[in-house]
Design an enzyme around this catalytic site. Structure first.
Site, PDB file in Angstrom:
ATOM      1  N   GLY A  40      23.595   1.758  34.504  1.00  0.00           N
ATOM      2  CA  GLY A  40      22.771   0.951  35.406  1.00  0.00           C
ATOM      3  C   GLY A  40      23.643   0.153  36.334  1.00  0.00           C
ATOM      4  N   ASN A 114      17.015  -1.661  26.252  1.00  0.00           N
ATOM      5  CA  ASN A 114      17.167  -0.383  26.929  1.00  0.00           C
ATOM      6  C   ASN A 114      15.997   0.473  26.460  1.00  0.00           C
ATOM      7  OD1 ASN A 114      19.352   2.473  26.435  1.00  0.00           O
ATOM      8  ND2 ASN A 114      18.012   1.993  28.125  1.00  0.00           N
ATOM      9  N   TYR A 254      23.451  14.509  30.123  1.00  0.00           N
ATOM     10  CA  TYR A 254      23.748  13.879  31.400  1.00  0.00           C
ATOM     11  C   TYR A 254      24.094  12.382  31.360  1.00  0.00           C
ATOM     12  CZ  TYR A 254      22.376  11.840  35.923  1.00  0.00           C
ATOM     13  OH  TYR A 254      22.335  11.119  37.070  1.00  0.00           O
TER      14      TYR A 254
END
Ligand code: SF4
Length: 471
Positions: A40, A114, A254
């Site tokens: 982030g 999160n 990813y």
């Protein structure tokens, strides 16, 4: 870390870091957050306490932009939590930057999460009907209000009661003046690990942050576990019965940094295996294999090794394009001004190229890269994706767009091949992906969420997103 204006497919979520019982807790949290920056880049924050004072600082931008020496000195304490954010719910802005800090009868309390709740809309409406006033648009504030409304006397009981009402993904850190509480949702959707640094306990979304500060990985926070750390040490309890483990498979594909470990599996090694499996399932007649930097490099190396085709650096990313970089105009782009990603002409010219990418969501990135490779002289471009087609949206904190923007939800593989202009296109199978990540079928602890590929969500999806037709 992908740059959004070039890589406009998937957006990261958030990262959390916490440490209890270290004289340099704030500074170590800063370094931990720096290691989690890929999760982030919109805002960062730290809350810290020395047992008396309770301070926090949040700001928009990268960790290095939000904090300087002076700010860190003012935040000093022995226990701290931190957060980096890419907004997935709630509009981006300082108001929603975390940790969020509230005043309770227990004293000040900071929360950093999160993940994304899928029943936050309903819970918020119920809380508002009972008089709660919300200051932000984040899910995290819903958790704060549930804790505040609990009639339990002990904070940890109030937190456990609040957490039991949540559905969705959350890796959560809570800081008060005298304790640190840590929790993981009942499916373990988002990674969260425990480490040790001397006598201090450390918590992080990813283990790469432990390596950054010299901490040692102890274990993962278990699904449905609530950990309380105070003067008497570490206590663990469950706030919910164990559910099927469903760690996000996209963490391996990813999101996570290649040097991180999730569920005892190194992310780079898992990505290489994804590439190897892809080469087995979808071979190509080609001269070179290249990967889309940075997250697809490991899979491309694995593909090249298994296929016996040389891996080459056919695509290069410019690392010095920051958030405030002045973008070239559309006209300049059309004239060939490429600031963020370039094809290496000498590598691809006159060659049949296998381009490995980790995912294909909207298709715009792949189309651009295929064109770039052809313009640099590639004679053929074979696109290989080291994950299955993304056909369903994610409700757990990953911005995969609405279903009608997911190219694989509305087009066949052959249609997508034509849209992106590739000579051939193939995706990894779901079975091949699980095999490559390293599933241990006998272990309850090793399940993965595959919902964006197969639509089988590990939880009920009850929120407004569904009613609004996102699914
Ligand atoms: S739906 Fe996809 S992106 Fe979302 S948690 Fe599951 S695997 Fe991860």
């Amino acid at each position: 870390m992908r740059d959004e204006s070039v890589f406009d497919e998937l957006k990261e979520e958030c990262g959390v870091f916490g440490i209890a019982g270290h004289p340099e807790a704030t500074r170590l949290t800063y370094y931990g957050l720096h290691a989690l920056q890929h999760r982030g880049q919109e805002s960062a924050g730290i809350a810290a306490t020395d047992g008396g004072a309770f301070r926090h600082h949040r700001g928009m931008g990268l960790v290095t932009e939000v904090f300087d020496d002076d700010t860190l000195r003012k935040l000093s304490g022995h226990t701290a939590i931190g957060h980096v954010r890419y907004s997935t719910t709630g509009e981006s802005g300082l108001l929603n930057a975390q940790p969020l800090v509230f005043n309770y009868p227990f004293g000040p309390l900071a929360l950093a999460t999160n993940g994304n709740l899928v029943n936050a809309g309903r819970l918020k409406r119920e809380l508002e009907r009972e008089g709660s006033i919300f200051q932000t648009t984040t899910d995290t504030e819903v958790i704060a209000h549930l804790i505040a409304r609990s009639r339990r006397e002990r904070l940890e009981d109030a937190v456990a009661e609040a957490l039991a009402q949540l559905t969705g993904a959350f890796a959560l850190l809570i800081l008060t003046k005298d304790r640190l509480l840590v929790a993981q949702d009942p499916h373990g959707l988002r990674p969260l690990s425990i480490g040790r640094l001397g006598d201090a306990h450390v918590f992080s979304s990813e283990t790469c942050a432990f390596d950054a500060i010299g901490a040692e990985l102890i274990r993962e926070v278990q699904p449905g576990e609530l950990i309380v750390l105070d003067r008497s040490g570490l206590r663990s309890r469950s706030f919910a019965p164990p559910a099927r483990r469903a760690v996000c498979s996209f963490e391996y594909i990813y999101f996570a940094r290649p040097d991180s470990e999730i569920g005892g599996i190194n992310v780079h090694a898992a990505r290489k295996r994804l590439g190897r499996q892809l080469a087995k399932e979808a071979p190509a007649e080609a001269d070179v294999v290249t990967g889309v930097p940075d997250s697809s490099i490991s899979a491309a190396i694995g593909y090249a090794e298994a296929a016996g085709i040389p891996y080459e650096l056919g695509l290069l990313k410019n690392r010095y394009v920051g958030r405030t970089f002045i973008q070239p105009s559309q006209e300049m782009r059309e004239q060939g001004v490429k600031m963020k990603l370039s094809a290496v002409r000498k590598v691809v010219e006159g060659k049949r190229v296998v381009m490995v990418d980790d995912s294909l969501v909207r298709g715009t990135t792949s189309r651009r890269i295929v064109r770039m490779l052809r313009e640099a002289g590639a004679t053929e471009v074979h696109v290989r994706i080291s994950s299955p087609p993304v056909r369903f949206p994610c409700f757990y904190g990953i911005d995969t767009s609405d279903r009608d923007q997911l190219i694989a939800a509305i087009h066949s593989v052959e249609e997508i091949r034509e849209i992106i202009g590739a000579d051939s296109l193939a995706f990894l199978s779901a079975e091949g992906m699980l095999e490559a990540i390293g599933r241990h079928p006998g272990e309850l602890n090793r399940g993965h969420c595959l919902a964006c590929f197969d639509g089988r969500y590990p939880t009920e999806i009850e929120d407004a997103m569904v009613m609004e037709g996102r699914r």
